[in-house]
Design a protein around this motif. Structure first.
Motif, PDB file in Angstrom:
ATOM      1  N   GLY A 100      31.649  50.590  56.425  1.00  0.00           N
ATOM      2  CA  GLY A 100      32.802  51.270  56.981  1.00  0.00           C
ATOM      3  C   GLY A 100      33.854  50.290  57.451  1.00  0.00           C
ATOM      4  O   GLY A 100      33.545  49.153  57.797  1.00  0.00           O
ATOM      5  N   GLY A 101      35.114  50.730  57.463  1.00  0.00           N
ATOM      6  CA  GLY A 101      36.197  49.844  57.858  1.00  0.00           C
ATOM      7  C   GLY A 101      36.542  48.863  56.757  1.00  0.00           C
ATOM      8  O   GLY A 101      36.156  49.022  55.589  1.00  0.00           O
ATOM      9  N   ARG A 102      37.249  47.820  57.136  1.00  0.00           N
ATOM     10  CA  ARG A 102      37.743  46.836  56.177  1.00  0.00           C
ATOM     11  C   ARG A 102      37.256  45.448  56.558  1.00  0.00           C
ATOM     12  O   ARG A 102      37.096  45.131  57.737  1.00  0.00           O
ATOM     13  N   TYR A 103      37.043  44.618  55.554  1.00  0.00           N
ATOM     14  CA  TYR A 103      36.772  43.219  55.841  1.00  0.00           C
ATOM     15  C   TYR A 103      37.988  42.615  56.558  1.00  0.00           C
ATOM     16  O   TYR A 103      39.138  42.887  56.205  1.00  0.00           O
ATOM     17  N   GLY A 104      37.725  41.809  57.556  1.00  0.00           N
ATOM     18  CA  GLY A 104      38.804  41.207  58.331  1.00  0.00           C
ATOM     19  C   GLY A 104      39.381  42.127  59.379  1.00  0.00           C
ATOM     20  O   GLY A 104      40.408  41.802  59.989  1.00  0.00           O
ATOM     21  N   GLN A 105      38.728  43.246  59.664  1.00  0.00           N
ATOM     22  CA  GLN A 105      39.308  44.283  60.520  1.00  0.00           C
ATOM     23  C   GLN A 105      39.551  43.838  61.957  1.00  0.00           C
ATOM     24  O   GLN A 105      40.391  44.421  62.645  1.00  0.00           O
ATOM     25  N   ARG A 106      38.840  42.820  62.434  1.00  0.00           N
ATOM     26  CA  ARG A 106      39.043  42.345  63.813  1.00  0.00           C
ATOM     27  C   ARG A 106      39.415  40.859  63.842  1.00  0.00           C
ATOM     28  O   ARG A 106      39.209  40.182  64.850  1.00  0.00           O
ATOM     29  N   THR A 107      39.947  40.375  62.730  1.00  0.00           N
ATOM     30  CA  THR A 107      40.458  39.008  62.692  1.00  0.00           C
ATOM     31  C   THR A 107      41.946  39.014  62.989  1.00  0.00           C
ATOM     32  O   THR A 107      42.600  40.057  62.972  1.00  0.00           O
ATOM     33  N   ARG A 108      42.478  37.839  63.240  1.00  0.00           N
ATOM     34  CA  ARG A 108      43.929  37.694  63.249  1.00  0.00           C
ATOM     35  C   ARG A 108      44.383  37.426  61.818  1.00  0.00           C
ATOM     36  O   ARG A 108      43.712  36.733  61.066  1.00  0.00           O
ATOM     37  N   TRP A 109      45.508  37.982  61.455  1.00  0.00           N
ATOM     38  CA  TRP A 109      46.151  37.789  60.156  1.00  0.00           C
ATOM     39  C   TRP A 109      45.444  38.507  59.003  1.00  0.00           C
ATOM     40  O   TRP A 109      46.088  38.984  58.093  1.00  0.00           O
ATOM     41  N   TYR A 110      44.116  38.583  59.036  1.00  0.00           N
ATOM     42  CA  TYR A 110      43.393  39.204  57.926  1.00  0.00           C
ATOM     43  C   TYR A 110      43.067  40.673  58.163  1.00  0.00           C
ATOM     44  O   TYR A 110      42.378  41.292  57.363  1.00  0.00           O
ATOM     45  N   ASP A 111      43.561  41.245  59.246  1.00  0.00           N
ATOM     46  CA  ASP A 111      43.263  42.638  59.570  1.00  0.00           C
ATOM     47  C   ASP A 111      44.225  43.597  58.869  1.00  0.00           C
ATOM     48  O   ASP A 111      44.717  44.563  59.452  1.00  0.00           O
ATOM     49  N   ALA A 112      44.484  43.339  57.600  1.00  0.00           N
ATOM     50  CA  ALA A 112      45.392  44.175  56.816  1.00  0.00           C
ATOM     51  C   ALA A 112      44.611  45.333  56.210  1.00  0.00           C
ATOM     52  O   ALA A 112      43.611  45.131  55.527  1.00  0.00           O
ATOM     53  N   SER A 113      45.082  46.542  56.463  1.00  0.00           N
ATOM     54  CA  SER A 113      44.406  47.733  55.943  1.00  0.00           C
ATOM     55  C   SER A 113      44.821  48.053  54.523  1.00  0.00           C
ATOM     56  O   SER A 113      44.060  48.660  53.769  1.00  0.00           O
ATOM     57  N   GLY A 114      46.043  47.668  54.156  1.00  0.00           N
ATOM     58  CA  GLY A 114      46.530  47.966  52.814  1.00  0.00           C
ATOM     59  C   GLY A 114      46.738  49.445  52.597  1.00  0.00           C
ATOM     60  O   GLY A 114      47.016  50.211  53.527  1.00  0.00           O
ATOM     61  N   GLY A 115      46.627  49.865  51.346  1.00  0.00           N
ATOM     62  CA  GLY A 115      46.800  51.281  51.025  1.00  0.00           C
ATOM     63  C   GLY A 115      48.234  51.684  50.762  1.00  0.00           C
ATOM     64  O   GLY A 115      48.585  52.864  50.843  1.00  0.00           O
ATOM     65  N   TYR A 116      49.095  50.722  50.445  1.00  0.00           N
ATOM     66  CA  TYR A 116      50.485  51.044  50.115  1.00  0.00           C
ATOM     67  C   TYR A 116      50.986  50.070  49.060  1.00  0.00           C
ATOM     68  O   TYR A 116      50.356  49.056  48.761  1.00  0.00           O
ATOM     69  N   ARG A 117      52.122  50.407  48.480  1.00  0.00           N
ATOM     70  CA  ARG A 117      52.744  49.571  47.456  1.00  0.00           C
ATOM     71  C   ARG A 117      54.097  49.109  47.971  1.00  0.00           C
ATOM     72  O   ARG A 117      54.756  49.803  48.755  1.00  0.00           O
ATOM     73  N   LEU A 118      54.536  47.931  47.506  1.00  0.00           N
ATOM     74  CA  LEU A 118      55.749  47.331  48.054  1.00  0.00           C
ATOM     75  C   LEU A 118      56.475  46.540  46.985  1.00  0.00           C
ATOM     76  O   LEU A 118      55.844  45.832  46.183  1.00  0.00           O
TER      77      LEU A 118
END
Length: 438
Positions: A100-118
């Motif tokens: 569950g959750g994302r890798y890097g979820q409680r790190t600094r800088w790596y807590d990116a959830s993503g799920g969008y396009r840019l």
């Protein structure tokens, strides 16, 4: 009572004048906010950079007059066949974890959830225009050979830049920045650029030593854009042998982290290594949250994502599952052994960078600092010890004529202290920008 001769001081009194000249249209002093790559990896709905104009306004309101970013030049202007990807980049972070959750979820800088396009290129020019509206200048850099492509859902960005031979990577960066600066100039935004770094922390990235292609690449980019300051940055400046740095650096951009007690903890729990047998050890297990899964249960990010970044799977697991209260308590309990050494280290490194820059006649910048990399929810650097070290670094930088300085690397929209330390940032940024002259 007689006077005793105790020798002559080796160093003169600090010289607060600028270490070297900067273009007249740029601020006398820079108070730098480290936006890094987060301006496009944390830009989903409700995230800190969803509205880049708002983020820039809030940055200016806290007293910053500069932001430092990964401009992703190899993606947006590298000539590597990535134009379509740059226009429609899916942000994924380090990926979904099986527990569950994302890798890097409680790190600094790596807590990116993503799920969008840019559209990264379009957003970059939107950022530059917002900076001009709010009286902010922008340091253009690249983190692409350190971690930026790891946040994409598609490995093509990483694969394309990884395919560039090691000895050609500085050339690829210089060519990409050359084209990007051409376009920035054509858009009437060139005066927003404070300076350009071919790459962030060349000593901690997947790059050869600067002497192996980097010097010539900087010279070519400077020849193409002679009105621009061009450089690279160092994660750990060779403060004991500054003569080794290239005289072709247009800015002495260095990072000053004094890990001290933090390094003692990291070594004790072996959190920054990879492939350690028996990981996590007993000391790390004692600091984990009660709900932490085992390493086997948690797994690891996709192999290509780990190859695209300098963090390790042990760091991801450890920082995701550390108990920040226990982490901070250990640091607080042991910091007294390291405090004075950390303060002296900050001062000595800042002075070394500044004096080398003055000798070379170029501006000095401390683009990151001061303690080091901590879990996202840890508060040690935001506490009284960390803030005192940051202020010591800023005062030292100002006293020695450093052009630009960060209050600390965590003082940015994507870190918790953005919401809690606004007044402190304003005070530190006033200190950084109001004292000293060119």
């Amino acid at each position: 009572m007689t006077e005793r001769y105790l020798g002559t001081p080796a160093m003169p009194a600090p010289d607060g004048r600028m270490t070297g000249p900067v273009p007249a249209h740029l601020p006398d002093r820079l108070a730098i906010c480290l936006w890094d790559f987060s301006w496009y990896t944390r830009a989903g709905a409700g995230e800190p950079f969803a509205d880049v104009d708002r983020a820039m306004r809030e940055t200016a309101e806290r007293g910053f007059n500069a932001v430092r970013i990964c401009a992703a030049p190899l993606l947006v202007a590298g000539g590597l066949g990535l134009d379509g990807l740059a226009a429609d980049l899916e942000i994924d972070g380090l990926g979904a974890a099986p527990t569950g959750g994302r890798y890097g979820q409680r790190t600094r800088w790596y807590d990116a959830s993503g799920g969008y396009r840019l559209d990264v290129r379009a957003r970059l020019f939107e950022l530059l225009a917002a900076a001009r509206r709010h009286g902010v200048v922008v340091v253009l850099a690249s983190w692409e050979y350190q971690q930026s492509p790891a946040f994409a859902a598609d490995p093509r960005w990483f694969e394309a830049i990884d395919a560039v031979p090691l000895e050609r990577r500085y050339d690829a960066l210089a060519d990409a920045f050359g084209r990007l600066l051409d376009d920035v100039r054509a858009a009437g935004l060139i005066e927003v650029v404070a300076f350009t770094e071919l790459h962030n922390e060349v000593d901690f990235s997947i790059l050869p030593p600067v002497e192996q292609g980097g010097v010539a690449a900087m010279e070519r980019l400077r020849a193409r854009h002679p009105d621009q300051l061009v450089t690279v940055s160092y994660g750990k400046p060779p403060h004991l042998a500054m003569h080794r740095l290239s005289p072709e650096l247009g800015v002495a951009q260095s990072h000053v982290y004094s890990y001290g007690v933090l390094d003692a903890l990291q070594q004790r729990i072996d959190i920054r290594a990879e492939g350690t047998e028996g990981f996590p050890n007993a000391d790390l297990r004692a600091l984990l949250r009660p709900d932490a899964p085992t390493v086997a249960e948690y797994g690891r990010p996709a192999d290509w994502k780990l190859r695209a970044t300098v963090v390790t799977d042990q760091m991801v697991y450890g920082y995701d599952w550390i108990d920040p209260v226990a982490w901070d308590a250990w640091l607080d309990a042991h910091v007294d052994r390291y405090r004075e050494v950390m303060l002296r280290e900050i001062e000595s490194r800042v002075v070394a960078v500044a004096e080398w820059a003055r000798w070379r006649g170029i501006p000095a910048v401390i683009g990151e600092g001061w303690v080091g990399y901590t879990p996202r929810d840890g508060g040690f650097e935001e506490g009284h010890v960390g803030l005192a070290m940051a202020e010591h670094g800023i005062r030292t930088a100002v006293a020695h004529g450093v052009w630009g300085v960060v209050p600390c690397s965590n003082a940015a929209p994507h870190h918790p202290m953005w919401a809690t330390h606004g007044d402190w940032m304003r005070r530190m940024n006033a200190l950084a920008t109001e004292e000293g002259t060119r």
